[in-house]
Scaffold this motif. Structure first.
Motif, PDB file in Angstrom:
ATOM      1  N   UNK A  46      19.955 107.461 -31.127  1.00  0.00           N
ATOM      2  CA  UNK A  46      20.942 106.659 -31.852  1.00  0.00           C
ATOM      3  C   UNK A  46      21.394 105.492 -30.980  1.00  0.00           C
ATOM      4  N   UNK A  47      21.583 105.770 -29.672  1.00  0.00           N
ATOM      5  CA  UNK A  47      21.986 104.701 -28.750  1.00  0.00           C
ATOM      6  C   UNK A  47      20.914 103.622 -28.686  1.00  0.00           C
ATOM      7  N   UNK A  48      19.639 104.046 -28.670  1.00  0.00           N
ATOM      8  CA  UNK A  48      18.556 103.067 -28.610  1.00  0.00           C
ATOM      9  C   UNK A  48      18.450 102.280 -29.906  1.00  0.00           C
ATOM     10  N   UNK A  49      18.708 102.949 -31.025  1.00  0.00           N
ATOM     11  CA  UNK A  49      18.712 102.241 -32.303  1.00  0.00           C
ATOM     12  C   UNK A  49      19.805 101.175 -32.287  1.00  0.00           C
ATOM     13  N   UNK A  50      20.957 101.531 -31.721  1.00  0.00           N
ATOM     14  CA  UNK A  50      22.050 100.562 -31.599  1.00  0.00           C
ATOM     15  C   UNK A  50      21.629  99.369 -30.739  1.00  0.00           C
ATOM     16  N   UNK A  51      20.916  99.668 -29.635  1.00  0.00           N
ATOM     17  CA  UNK A  51      20.459  98.612 -28.732  1.00  0.00           C
ATOM     18  C   UNK A  51      19.461  97.699 -29.448  1.00  0.00           C
ATOM     19  N   UNK A  52      18.537  98.317 -30.207  1.00  0.00           N
ATOM     20  CA  UNK A  52      17.580  97.556 -31.012  1.00  0.00           C
ATOM     21  C   UNK A  52      18.319  96.596 -31.944  1.00  0.00           C
ATOM     22  N   UNK A  53      19.379  97.109 -32.566  1.00  0.00           N
ATOM     23  CA  UNK A  53      20.127  96.289 -33.520  1.00  0.00           C
ATOM     24  C   UNK A  53      20.894  95.167 -32.830  1.00  0.00           C
ATOM     25  N   UNK A  54      21.462  95.469 -31.649  1.00  0.00           N
ATOM     26  CA  UNK A  54      22.174  94.427 -30.889  1.00  0.00           C
ATOM     27  C   UNK A  54      21.225  93.305 -30.507  1.00  0.00           C
ATOM     28  N   UNK A  55      20.050  93.686 -29.973  1.00  0.00           N
ATOM     29  CA  UNK A  55      19.087  92.678 -29.530  1.00  0.00           C
ATOM     30  C   UNK A  55      18.600  91.862 -30.727  1.00  0.00           C
ATOM     31  N   UNK A  56      18.374  92.537 -31.872  1.00  0.00           N
ATOM     32  CA  UNK A  56      17.943  91.824 -33.082  1.00  0.00           C
ATOM     33  C   UNK A  56      19.027  90.845 -33.536  1.00  0.00           C
ATOM     34  N   UNK A  57      20.289  91.299 -33.478  1.00  0.00           N
ATOM     35  CA  UNK A  57      21.416  90.482 -33.941  1.00  0.00           C
ATOM     36  C   UNK A  57      21.604  89.233 -33.069  1.00  0.00           C
ATOM     37  N   UNK A  58      21.618  89.442 -31.751  1.00  0.00           N
ATOM     38  CA  UNK A  58      21.835  88.322 -30.833  1.00  0.00           C
ATOM     39  C   UNK A  58      20.616  87.393 -30.830  1.00  0.00           C
ATOM     40  N   UNK A  59      19.421  87.985 -30.833  1.00  0.00           N
ATOM     41  CA  UNK A  59      18.194  87.185 -30.852  1.00  0.00           C
ATOM     42  C   UNK A  59      18.118  86.333 -32.106  1.00  0.00           C
ATOM     43  N   UNK A  60      18.515  86.913 -33.239  1.00  0.00           N
ATOM     44  CA  UNK A  60      18.497  86.158 -34.492  1.00  0.00           C
ATOM     45  C   UNK A  60      19.447  84.961 -34.421  1.00  0.00           C
ATOM     46  N   UNK A  61      20.678  85.192 -33.946  1.00  0.00           N
ATOM     47  CA  UNK A  61      21.661  84.092 -33.897  1.00  0.00           C
ATOM     48  C   UNK A  61      21.193  82.959 -32.992  1.00  0.00           C
ATOM     49  N   UNK A  62      20.639  83.309 -31.828  1.00  0.00           N
ATOM     50  CA  UNK A  62      20.133  82.282 -30.908  1.00  0.00           C
ATOM     51  C   UNK A  62      18.980  81.513 -31.545  1.00  0.00           C
ATOM     52  N   UNK A  63      18.081  82.234 -32.216  1.00  0.00           N
ATOM     53  CA  UNK A  63      16.888  81.609 -32.803  1.00  0.00           C
ATOM     54  C   UNK A  63      17.250  80.687 -33.961  1.00  0.00           C
ATOM     55  N   UNK A  64      18.198  81.116 -34.796  1.00  0.00           N
ATOM     56  CA  UNK A  64      18.553  80.316 -35.969  1.00  0.00           C
ATOM     57  C   UNK A  64      19.362  79.083 -35.574  1.00  0.00           C
ATOM     58  N   UNK A  65      20.291  79.241 -34.614  1.00  0.00           N
ATOM     59  CA  UNK A  65      21.178  78.126 -34.250  1.00  0.00           C
ATOM     60  C   UNK A  65      20.459  77.049 -33.444  1.00  0.00           C
ATOM     61  N   UNK A  66      19.349  77.421 -32.792  1.00  0.00           N
ATOM     62  CA  UNK A  66      18.684  76.476 -31.893  1.00  0.00           C
ATOM     63  C   UNK A  66      17.312  76.028 -32.380  1.00  0.00           C
ATOM     64  N   UNK A  67      17.053  76.198 -33.687  1.00  0.00           N
ATOM     65  CA  UNK A  67      15.724  75.876 -34.226  1.00  0.00           C
ATOM     66  C   UNK A  67      15.304  74.441 -33.898  1.00  0.00           C
ATOM     67  N   UNK A  68      16.256  73.492 -33.947  1.00  0.00           N
ATOM     68  CA  UNK A  68      15.865  72.088 -33.738  1.00  0.00           C
ATOM     69  C   UNK A  68      15.436  71.813 -32.297  1.00  0.00           C
ATOM     70  N   UNK A  69      15.760  72.706 -31.368  1.00  0.00           N
ATOM     71  CA  UNK A  69      15.402  72.476 -29.959  1.00  0.00           C
ATOM     72  C   UNK A  69      14.138  73.225 -29.545  1.00  0.00           C
ATOM     73  N   UNK A  70      13.607  74.083 -30.428  1.00  0.00           N
ATOM     74  CA  UNK A  70      12.469  74.931 -30.056  1.00  0.00           C
ATOM     75  C   UNK A  70      11.130  74.278 -30.394  1.00  0.00           C
ATOM     76  N   UNK A 224      24.805  89.474 -23.535  1.00  0.00           N
ATOM     77  CA  UNK A 224      23.401  89.600 -23.945  1.00  0.00           C
ATOM     78  C   UNK A 224      22.837  88.225 -24.315  1.00  0.00           C
ATOM     79  N   UNK A 225      23.670  87.396 -24.969  1.00  0.00           N
ATOM     80  CA  UNK A 225      23.237  86.045 -25.355  1.00  0.00           C
ATOM     81  C   UNK A 225      22.990  85.171 -24.128  1.00  0.00           C
ATOM     82  N   UNK A 226      23.736  85.434 -23.049  1.00  0.00           N
ATOM     83  CA  UNK A 226      23.538  84.686 -21.803  1.00  0.00           C
ATOM     84  C   UNK A 226      22.132  84.956 -21.257  1.00  0.00           C
ATOM     85  N   UNK A 279      25.883  77.001 -28.503  1.00  0.00           N
ATOM     86  CA  UNK A 279      25.502  76.447 -29.811  1.00  0.00           C
ATOM     87  C   UNK A 279      25.416  77.526 -30.885  1.00  0.00           C
ATOM     88  N   UNK A 280      25.092  78.764 -30.467  1.00  0.00           N
ATOM     89  CA  UNK A 280      24.989  79.874 -31.418  1.00  0.00           C
ATOM     90  C   UNK A 280      26.338  80.548 -31.647  1.00  0.00           C
TER      91      UNK A 280
END
Ligand SMILES: [Zn+2]
Length: 337
Positions: A46-70, A224-226, A279-280
């Motif tokens: 369950x803890x690892x599932x939570x970690x998976x979700x955190x990484x997905x959540x933070x990774x998604x926000x960084x990826x969506x907010x910075x699309x114009x720079x990638x 995590x976003x850092x 930016x995210x």
């Protein structure tokens, strides 16, 4: 063991590991214990599932907010998918019950808030059965845990998303429902959580990797976003090669020129990474304190090595970058590094 699909969850991988180790462990072999998962093991999952979700959540926000720079972008639904077939046969029934999975059909393990999947009304636990009228393959029941079947389904979804809005049929509580997903432009790099005790993160031009130990050390999504922002910055800065032949619905684009700064690649990635986090919408002022805490905890980053400045030097440099970000915000200038 680490050659799993980038979208695959670490939970599935850990289940494989648990089975592989059961033969020489002192506990009851998992295969003989049936579905009786001991409480600590289940809590760990369950803890690892939570970690998976955190990484997905933070990774998604960084990826969506910075699309114009990638330099590489793609149409994203924002979800994290997994399938029953990724789990070992002994633990598969458990995964099917807990996550509502079936064969190779992709199930939603994480649905970040504000993502295209979220806006379309999809939730964690939904099972995808078709895309644009074409059924996804359920596959045949196999003895071993494999990624190939679900990978074909995920590729079909990625290619459909690359062409624009898609219609999916998904199963929830035994009922099939339809949703129309309008994908969002996002950076074209998968974020992968690797099970490891090593405190590490890296980028290879196609993906961002972070270990379970490193993700677990970060106390908040801002921290995590850092870390993920620094790795994404290596892509934004063109520090890593990228191979167009291996795309799954990705495109290249020309990105705005960034301010030239002195210092090596790692210092530049720290600077640009802090901007990407800000930016995210993450709190970037935590950067210096994070690096001091990390330096106190881990002697490996306390001193300069492998092109990385010491933790204290990184903390001081980030104080300057944060002052820059604060000044730009105050004067209404765009947050382009
Ligand atoms: Zn780096």
């Amino acid at each position: 063991m680490l050659n799993r699909h980038p979208h695959a969850s670490v939970t599935a991988l850990l289940l494989l590991t648990a089975t592989a180790l059961s033969g020489c462990g002192s506990g009851v072999p998992v295969a003989e214990a049936g579905l009786e998962i001991s409480a600590p093991a289940e809590q760990r999952l369950i803890a690892l599932t939570d970690l998976d979700q955190r990484v997905a959540r933070v990774g998604y926000r960084l990826s969506a907010a910075n699309a114009e720079l990638c330099p590489a972008v793609r149409n994203s639904a924002g979800w994290l998918l997994h399938a029953a077939s990724q789990y070992s046969p002994e633990l598969r029934p458990w995964a099917e019950t807990r996550f509502g999975l079936e064969g190779d059909l992709p199930g939603l393990l994480a649905v970040p808030e504000g993502s295209a999947a979220d806006l379309a009304g999809l939730r964690r636990g939904d099972l995808l059965v078709s895309v644009n009228g074409a059924a996804l393959a359920r596959g045949v029941d196999r003895r071993a845990a494999v990624f190939e079947g679900v990978e074909i389904n995920i590729r079909a979804l990625d290619l459909a998303l690359a062409d624009g809005p898609i219609e999916v049929v998904y199963r929830r509580d035994g009922n099939d429902r339809t949703a129309r997903i309008t994908p969002q432009r996002a950076c074209g790099y998968d974020v992968q959580l690797d099970p490891s005790d090593e405190l590490n993160a890296r980028a290879d031009g196609k993906r961002l990797f972070i270990t379970t130990a490193m993700a677990g050390f970060t106390a908040t999504d801002d921290e995590l976003a850092l870390i993920l922002g620094h790795e994404l910055a290596h892509h934004v800065l063109g520090h890593r090669g990228w191979h167009e032949a291996e795309t799954r619905g990705r495109q290249t684009q020309t990105v705005p020129a960034l301010t030239e700064t002195s210092g090596g690649a790692e210092r530049q990635a720290d600077r640009v990474g802090l901007y990407l986090a800000a930016r995210a919408g993450f709190e970037s002022s935590i950067g210096p304190a994070f690096w001091r805490r990390f330096g106190a905890f881990n002697w490996r980053v306390r001193y300069p090595q492998w092109g990385h400045p010491s933790a204290e030097a990184r903390a001081r440099a980030l104080e300057q970058v944060q002052a820059e970000i604060t000044a730009r915000r105050a004067s209404g200038e765009p947050l382009v590094p």
